[in-house]
Design a protein around this motif. Structure first.
Motif, PDB file in Angstrom:
ATOM      1  N   PHE A  14       0.824  -1.207   0.000  1.00 52.12           N
ATOM      2  CA  PHE A  14       0.000   0.000   0.000  1.00 52.12           C
ATOM      3  C   PHE A  14       0.859   1.259   0.000  1.00 52.12           C
ATOM      4  CE2 PHE A  14      -2.161   3.411   2.370  1.00 52.12           C
ATOM      5  CZ  PHE A  14      -3.179   3.659   1.451  1.00 52.12           C
ATOM      6  N   VAL A  15       1.887   1.294   0.837  1.00 50.95           N
ATOM      7  CA  VAL A  15       2.756   2.472   0.879  1.00 50.95           C
ATOM      8  C   VAL A  15       3.427   2.678  -0.478  1.00 50.95           C
ATOM      9  CG1 VAL A  15       4.834   3.481   1.911  1.00 50.95           C
ATOM     10  CG2 VAL A  15       3.141   2.345   3.373  1.00 50.95           C
ATOM     11  N   THR A  16       3.900   1.596  -1.075  1.00 53.29           N
ATOM     12  CA  THR A  16       4.524   1.680  -2.408  1.00 53.29           C
ATOM     13  C   THR A  16       3.536   2.251  -3.422  1.00 53.29           C
ATOM     14  OG1 THR A  16       5.917  -0.245  -1.924  1.00 53.29           O
ATOM     15  CG2 THR A  16       5.659   0.360  -4.240  1.00 53.29           C
ATOM     16  N   PHE A  17       2.315   1.735  -3.394  1.00 56.04           N
ATOM     17  CA  PHE A  17       1.249   2.203  -4.284  1.00 56.04           C
ATOM     18  C   PHE A  17       0.972   3.693  -4.064  1.00 56.04           C
ATOM     19  CE2 PHE A  17      -3.509   2.782  -4.284  1.00 56.04           C
ATOM     20  CZ  PHE A  17      -3.684   2.872  -5.669  1.00 56.04           C
ATOM     21  N   ALA A  18       0.876   4.112  -2.801  1.00 50.54           N
ATOM     22  CA  ALA A  18       0.570   5.510  -2.486  1.00 50.54           C
ATOM     23  C   ALA A  18       1.682   6.445  -2.951  1.00 50.54           C
ATOM     24  CB  ALA A  18       0.332   5.668  -0.985  1.00 50.54           C
ATOM     25  N   VAL A  19       2.947   6.011  -2.810  1.00 49.69           N
ATOM     26  CA  VAL A  19       4.073   6.837  -3.258  1.00 49.69           C
ATOM     27  C   VAL A  19       4.100   6.907  -4.782  1.00 49.69           C
ATOM     28  CG1 VAL A  19       6.591   7.013  -3.355  1.00 49.69           C
ATOM     29  CG2 VAL A  19       5.465   6.414  -1.195  1.00 49.69           C
ATOM     30  N   GLU A  20       3.921   5.770  -5.435  1.00 46.25           N
ATOM     31  CA  GLU A  20       4.000   5.726  -6.904  1.00 46.25           C
ATOM     32  C   GLU A  20       2.881   6.522  -7.569  1.00 46.25           C
ATOM     33  OE1 GLU A  20       4.149   1.569  -7.830  1.00 46.25           O
ATOM     34  OE2 GLU A  20       6.314   1.418  -7.434  1.00 46.25           O
ATOM     35  N   THR A  21       1.737   6.624  -6.923  1.00 49.71           N
ATOM     36  CA  THR A  21       0.620   7.377  -7.494  1.00 49.71           C
ATOM     37  C   THR A  21       0.655   8.850  -7.101  1.00 49.71           C
ATOM     38  OG1 THR A  21      -0.781   6.699  -5.626  1.00 49.71           O
ATOM     39  CG2 THR A  21      -0.960   5.414  -7.654  1.00 49.71           C
ATOM     40  N   GLY A  22       1.613   9.235  -6.251  1.00 46.89           N
ATOM     41  CA  GLY A  22       1.724  10.627  -5.834  1.00 46.89           C
ATOM     42  C   GLY A  22       0.765  11.023  -4.726  1.00 46.89           C
ATOM     43  N   VAL A  23       0.050  10.051  -4.180  1.00 47.30           N
ATOM     44  CA  VAL A  23      -0.879  10.323  -3.083  1.00 47.30           C
ATOM     45  C   VAL A  23      -0.105  10.591  -1.789  1.00 47.30           C
ATOM     46  CG1 VAL A  23      -2.695   9.288  -1.652  1.00 47.30           C
ATOM     47  CG2 VAL A  23      -2.751   9.009  -4.142  1.00 47.30           C
ATOM     48  N   LEU A  24       1.005   9.888  -1.634  1.00 46.24           N
ATOM     49  CA  LEU A  24       1.892  10.077  -0.484  1.00 46.24           C
ATOM     50  C   LEU A  24       3.132  10.806  -0.992  1.00 46.24           C
ATOM     51  CD1 LEU A  24       2.541   9.579   2.480  1.00 46.24           C
ATOM     52  CD2 LEU A  24       3.343   7.301   1.873  1.00 46.24           C
ATOM     53  N   LEU A 198       8.066   4.178   7.449  1.00 46.81           N
ATOM     54  CA  LEU A 198       9.498   4.199   7.788  1.00 46.81           C
ATOM     55  C   LEU A 198      10.206   2.952   7.274  1.00 46.81           C
ATOM     56  CD1 LEU A 198       9.287   5.728  11.359  1.00 46.81           C
ATOM     57  CD2 LEU A 198      10.561   6.681   9.422  1.00 46.81           C
ATOM     58  N   GLN A 199       9.540   1.806   7.389  1.00 54.67           N
ATOM     59  CA  GLN A 199      10.127   0.568   6.867  1.00 54.67           C
ATOM     60  C   GLN A 199      10.322   0.673   5.361  1.00 54.67           C
ATOM     61  OE1 GLN A 199       8.017  -3.059   7.901  1.00 54.67           O
ATOM     62  NE2 GLN A 199       9.137  -4.254   6.383  1.00 54.67           N
ATOM     63  N   TYR A 200       9.343   1.249   4.680  1.00 56.55           N
ATOM     64  CA  TYR A 200       9.440   1.432   3.229  1.00 56.55           C
ATOM     65  C   TYR A 200      10.639   2.323   2.880  1.00 56.55           C
ATOM     66  CZ  TYR A 200       8.429   3.455  -1.352  1.00 56.55           C
ATOM     67  OH  TYR A 200       8.529   3.895  -2.648  1.00 56.55           O
ATOM     68  N   LEU A 201      10.796   3.423   3.619  1.00 63.38           N
ATOM     69  CA  LEU A 201      11.891   4.350   3.342  1.00 63.38           C
ATOM     70  C   LEU A 201      13.257   3.711   3.558  1.00 63.38           C
ATOM     71  CD1 LEU A 201      10.444   7.619   4.943  1.00 63.38           C
ATOM     72  CD2 LEU A 201      10.798   7.154   2.506  1.00 63.38           C
ATOM     73  N   GLN A 202      13.309   2.741   4.471  1.00 66.48           N
ATOM     74  CA  GLN A 202      14.574   2.067   4.766  1.00 66.48           C
ATOM     75  C   GLN A 202      14.916   0.982   3.742  1.00 66.48           C
ATOM     76  OE1 GLN A 202      13.626   0.752   8.701  1.00 66.48           O
ATOM     77  NE2 GLN A 202      14.169   2.702   9.676  1.00 66.48           N
ATOM     78  N   ALA A 213      14.082   9.667   4.679  1.00 63.29           N
ATOM     79  CA  ALA A 213      13.970   8.830   5.881  1.00 63.29           C
ATOM     80  C   ALA A 213      14.398   9.573   7.151  1.00 63.29           C
ATOM     81  CB  ALA A 213      14.798   7.557   5.713  1.00 63.29           C
ATOM     82  N   VAL A 214      15.480  10.339   7.070  1.00 64.81           N
ATOM     83  CA  VAL A 214      15.983  11.042   8.250  1.00 64.81           C
ATOM     84  C   VAL A 214      14.939  12.024   8.779  1.00 64.81           C
ATOM     85  CG1 VAL A 214      17.712  12.679   9.097  1.00 64.81           C
ATOM     86  CG2 VAL A 214      18.405  10.789   7.602  1.00 64.81           C
ATOM     87  N   ALA A 215      14.316  12.785   7.880  1.00 68.99           N
ATOM     88  CA  ALA A 215      13.311  13.777   8.289  1.00 68.99           C
ATOM     89  C   ALA A 215      12.078  13.102   8.879  1.00 68.99           C
ATOM     90  CB  ALA A 215      12.923  14.641   7.089  1.00 68.99           C
TER      91      ALA A 215
END
Length: 225
Positions: A14-24, A198-202, A213-215
């Protein structure tokens, strides 16, 4: 695969999907509480059939995995309206046909009248929304559901920000989701949370994204629960 592992996998999808679609998105965004957040989740950008359909799949998978029992879905205006309809369609596709209803912001004085639209609000009612910012929308939904003679049985959201709620400019020792669970006594089923982000960013292979990730870690350290 055990349930915890499969749910973690669903959250990462879900996080990957949200980032790829620009929602996150990542950057600097001011929240309702006046904080400067390094990320922003805008569910209004699930704005075409493919995105909404995929979003509904995530909600349905998470709800079915949770074991939460409900008789119908209630979507508070405005974002909850689309979510309630989309998730009802996906659940029906999976063999779990549930009625849904939603509210108008203003009462209608002609036709069927009133503020509630859709199926008769009865039985165990699941409230659906994108996030819980302060619990205000949930309290309003509970009041409408109870006024109709039904029983609120839980809340489902896309993202749990897992951060302290704020009131009158002061940080509270609990999150909005914890408030709903502990004070309003309703279970909350979230597709993913800040810990999943956070897990996704890592683990992401995108250096442009992982650079945030740091921010995000610093924001969690300051405001997380």
């Amino acid at each position: 695969m055990n349930t915890a592992a499969s749910q973690d996998a669903l959250a990462q999808e879900f996080v990957t999907f949200a980032v790829e679609t620009g929602v996150l998105r990542f950057g600097e965004f001011k929240t309702k509480a006046g904080r400067l957040s390094p990320y922003f989740f805008n569910a209004g950008l699930f704005d075409d059939g493919l995105k909404v359909g995929r979003l509904a799949q995530f909600y349905a998978q998470r709800l079915l995995a949770s074991g939460l029992e409900f008789d119908m879905i209630f979507g508070p205006a405005y974002k909850g309206i689309t979510l309630a309809a989309a998730v009802a369609i996906e659940l029906a596709r999976l063999g779990h046909n549930k009625p849904f209803a939603y509210n108008r912001k203003e009462a209608k004085d002609h036709g069927e009248g009133g503020t509630l639209v859709g199926a008769k609000v009865q039985g165990r009612v699941l409230i659906i929304d994108d996030v819980i910012s302060a619990g205000t929308s949930v309290r309003e939904s509970i009041a409408m559901i109870q006024a109709a003679g039904a029983t609120p049985c839980g809340v489902t959201i896309a993202l749990d920000r897992q951060e302290k709620a704020a009131e009158n400019g002061q940080d509270l020792p609990w999150s909005a989701v914890q408030y709903v669970r502990d004070q309003l006594k309703l279970p909350v089923v979230a597709i993913a949370g800040l810990s999943d982000l956070l897990q996704y960013l890592q683990t992401t292979s995108s250096t442009a994204v992982s650079a945030h990730a740091v921010a995000v870690h610093a924001y969690r350290d300051r405001y997380g629960v």
